[in-house]
Scaffold this motif. Structure first.
Motif, mmCIF file in Angstrom:
data_model
loop_
_atom_site.group_PDB
_atom_site.id
_atom_site.type_symbol
_atom_site.label_atom_id
_atom_site.label_comp_id
_atom_site.label_asym_id
_atom_site.label_seq_id
_atom_site.Cartn_x
_atom_site.Cartn_y
_atom_site.Cartn_z
ATOM 1 N N LEU A 131 -5.376 3.499 -5.417
ATOM 2 C CA LEU A 131 -6.072 2.926 -4.250
ATOM 3 C C LEU A 131 -6.584 1.524 -4.541
ATOM 4 C CD1 LEU A 131 -8.175 5.940 -2.880
ATOM 5 C CD2 LEU A 131 -6.478 4.628 -1.602
ATOM 6 N N LEU A 143 0.906 4.321 -2.810
ATOM 7 C CA LEU A 143 0.344 5.612 -2.395
ATOM 8 C C LEU A 143 1.394 6.628 -1.978
ATOM 9 C CD1 LEU A 143 -2.770 4.403 -0.346
ATOM 10 C CD2 LEU A 143 -2.598 4.949 -2.776
ATOM 11 N N SER A 146 -2.929 -5.964 -1.736
ATOM 12 C CA SER A 146 -2.824 -6.274 -0.311
ATOM 13 C C SER A 146 -3.685 -7.493 0.021
ATOM 14 C CB SER A 146 -3.269 -5.072 0.521
ATOM 15 O OG SER A 146 -3.219 -5.379 1.906
ATOM 16 N N THR A 187 0.835 -1.209 0.000
ATOM 17 C CA THR A 187 0.000 0.000 0.000
ATOM 18 C C THR A 187 0.863 1.250 0.000
ATOM 19 O OG1 THR A 187 -1.740 -1.165 1.201
ATOM 20 C CG2 THR A 187 -1.818 1.240 1.231
ATOM 21 N N PHE A 238 -4.018 -2.829 4.504
ATOM 22 C CA PHE A 238 -4.206 -1.636 3.660
ATOM 23 C C PHE A 238 -4.412 -0.404 4.534
ATOM 24 C CE2 PHE A 238 -7.404 1.185 1.713
ATOM 25 C CZ PHE A 238 -6.709 1.606 0.577
ATOM 26 N N ALA A 265 -3.640 -0.900 -4.734
ATOM 27 C CA ALA A 265 -3.067 -1.128 -3.402
ATOM 28 C C ALA A 265 -3.947 -2.077 -2.590
ATOM 29 C CB ALA A 265 -2.894 0.199 -2.667
ATOM 30 N N LEU A 266 -5.255 -1.821 -2.580
ATOM 31 C CA LEU A 266 -6.181 -2.669 -1.820
ATOM 32 C C LEU A 266 -6.239 -4.074 -2.415
ATOM 33 C CD1 LEU A 266 -8.296 -3.033 0.379
ATOM 34 C CD2 LEU A 266 -10.010 -2.108 -1.186
#
Length: 553
Positions: free
Chosen positions: A321, A295, A328, A291, A465, A324-325
């Protein structure tokens, strides 16, 4: 309790409902059965349902026609039943209270008699060996006295069991009198419940079945923790630390609990299967690092396995986003499923499979990133997801609401729904309680176990996350989180023996542990001593769970 007037009301209600509401209910059940009946052809099923629907419409007309008269009779019948039952319940309670009082007196007399008989027997034994001084005689005397004491204890145990059973029977009769009253009223209302009656019935059940020993066994730890928090609340202002129960402090505790809630919800499922998960902390580090990489504002300050550094600022924030989510969750699910395969297929205890997974992730993370923190994430998105809403001023103090509480609440609702409202949730309890019995009943133990590991990975991924919004992530992030998550579940009543526990328990456990740490820190207690308090609570929780398990066996 028979009454001519009540019987007349009941007969009239049955007559009025027969071709109305009762027929509607029966026809709807018949339709539902027809839809499930695979022996019927599509045409037969459609014809049957269409015919029933036509009858339902006719029955609705009858029901509407009789609605007013039914309501009036129900009102009179319930009033009459209330009047009669009040006197009947009072009579039964008085009779059974007299029975209980008599049982207590008889039990007290029985105890005195058993004690007197045992004392007399011991005196006889001692007298029979008077003047005998050989070693064998001394040993025989001691043995006879031990036998007498054993039989004394057995007699006391039997007397107590008989007394308890008789008292429980008397309480059950008292309880049944109220149950009969409620059931009659429900019958008059055609199955509809009444909040006041249901609440009173719950109270009656609790009072009649209440046992102090069981209450302390089930709630002793919570009572001790409650006393601890009360002491902290009292000591805080006296020590000059301020008011512990202020709204900002409460919101801070809930904020700190929010992200950890995801880890507890994940590991709770594995504990329900009589397992555990030692890889939680490493999962958190892995998801948080991923994450942080996506970001980070500008070019990343670390490389991964020699690749990079990258700059994702050219992508839209929504895409960053989402990636990343997704990554993860994907990575946490992948490693959790990896451990799950060994536990589900080869029957390796999750303690070992997740320990191995933990070491693999730990090594990969440190080797891949050299242990370097990935740096802070974009300030705008950090405030959007992990910031606070300003609520206003209260007593000259600014009150803000942590945004991380919202996803935690959503996660709790989702977990509760899965555990309590799905077939998978019921299968989790079945496998955790007795895997062999669950397998015989047709439940796939393998897929239930894999499902729990995958579900845990999803919760870990979401929590990891959000963890990145709290601090700069690195390979060392989340150290020891697995122990806090496991301890929270155990304190919350999720049994290590499997098949016992509720999501609410895990939630309460997380809040208790977070509050404990916050309270001790608020009072200025040394961080090292805080581990002592945590250790005592954990061993007490597991000890009580073991005692309850032994009692059930």
């Amino acid at each position: 309790m028979e009454d001519k007037e009540l019987n007349e009301y009941s007969a009239r209600l049955n007559e009025l409902r027969k071709d109305g509401v009762n027929l509607i209910s029966a026809l709807k059940q018949e339709n539902a059965a027809a839809k499930r009946n695979k022996l019927l052809s599509a045409d037969e099923r459609a014809k049957l349902i269409a015919g029933n629907n036509a009858k339902i419409e006719q029955a609705k007309t009858v029901a509407e026609k009789n609605k007013a008269e039914i309501a009036e009779i129900v009102k009179k019948a319930v009033a009459r039943n209330n009047e009669l039952s009040k006197a009947e319940i009072a009579k039964v309670n008085a009779e059974q209270n007299d029975v209980i009082a008599k049982l207590k007196a008889e039990y007290a007399e029985k105890i005195v008699k058993i004690d007197e008989e045992t004392l007399a027997r011991k005196k006889e034994i001692v007298a029979s060996y008077a003047g005998k001084t050989s070693q064998k005689d001394n040993e025989d005397c001691k043995e006879d006295l031990r036998v007498a004491e054993y039989e004394h204890n057995s007699a006391l145990f039997d007397a107590k069991n008989k007394f308890t059973s008789a008292v429980d029977a008397a309480k059950a009769i008292k309880n049944q009198a109220y149950v009969d009253y409620v059931q009659k009223n429900r019958a008059f209302r055609n199955g509809q419940t009444n909040f006041k009656e249901d609440f009173t019935l719950s109270v009656q059940n609790y009072i009649n079945k209440f046992k102090m020993s069981k209450f302390l066994l089930d709630n002793g730890l919570y009572l001790a923790i409650l006393v601890f928090f009360i002491v902290c609340i009292i000591l805080a202002p006296l020590s000059g630390s301020g008011n512990l129960l202020s709204l900002p402090n409460i919101f801070t505790i809930l904020e700190q609990s929010s992200v950890r809630m995801f880890y507890a919800l994940g590991v709770a499922g594995l504990i329900l299967l009589a397992g555990t998960d030692l890889s939680v902390g490493r999962m958190v580090a892995m998801g948080a690092v991923v994450t942080g990489l996506f970001l980070h504002p500008g070019q990343n300050i670390v490389t991964v396995f020699g690749l990079g550094p990258w700059d994702f600022t050219t992508c839209s924030m929504v895409l960053r986003l989402a990636l990343a989510l997704f990554l993860s969750i994907f990575l946490c699910v992948a490693f959790s499923a990896f451990a799950g395969v060994f536990s589900a297929k080869l029957k390796i205890h999750p303690f070992i499979s997740t320990l191995a997974t933990q070491l693999i992730i730990y090594g990969l993370l440190f080797f891949g990133t050299s242990g370097t923190p990935v740096g802070s994430i974009d300030a705008g998105i950090k405030d959007l997801i992990g910031g606070r809403w300003i609520l206003g001023q209260l007593g000259g103090e600014l009150i803000t609401f942590p945004k991380l509480i919202i996803p935690a609440i959503i996660a709790i609702i989702v977990a509760w729904f899965i555990w309590n409202k799905t077939t998978f949730g019921k299968n989790m309890y079945a496998v955790g309680g007795n895997a062999e019995a669950a397998s015989v009943s047709g439940i796939s133990v393998f897929w239930v176990t894999m499902g729990v590991f995958i579900m845990a990975g999803i919760f870990y991924g979401c929590g990891a996350f959000l963890e990145a919004f709290k601090a700069n992530a690195s390979a060392g992030t989340g150290q020891g989180y697995e122990l806090d998550a496991i301890a929270a579940c155990v304190v919350g009543g999720i049994s290590f023996n499997g098949g016992i526990g509720k999501i609410g328990g895990a939630v309460i456990g997380v809040i208790i542990f977070t509050s404990l740490t916050y309270c001790l820190t608020f009072l200025g207690i040394d961080t090292n001593l805080q581990f002592v308090f945590k250790g005592l609570i954990i061993i007490a929780a597991v000890a009580l769970d073991s005692v309850k398990y032994l009692k059930r066996k």
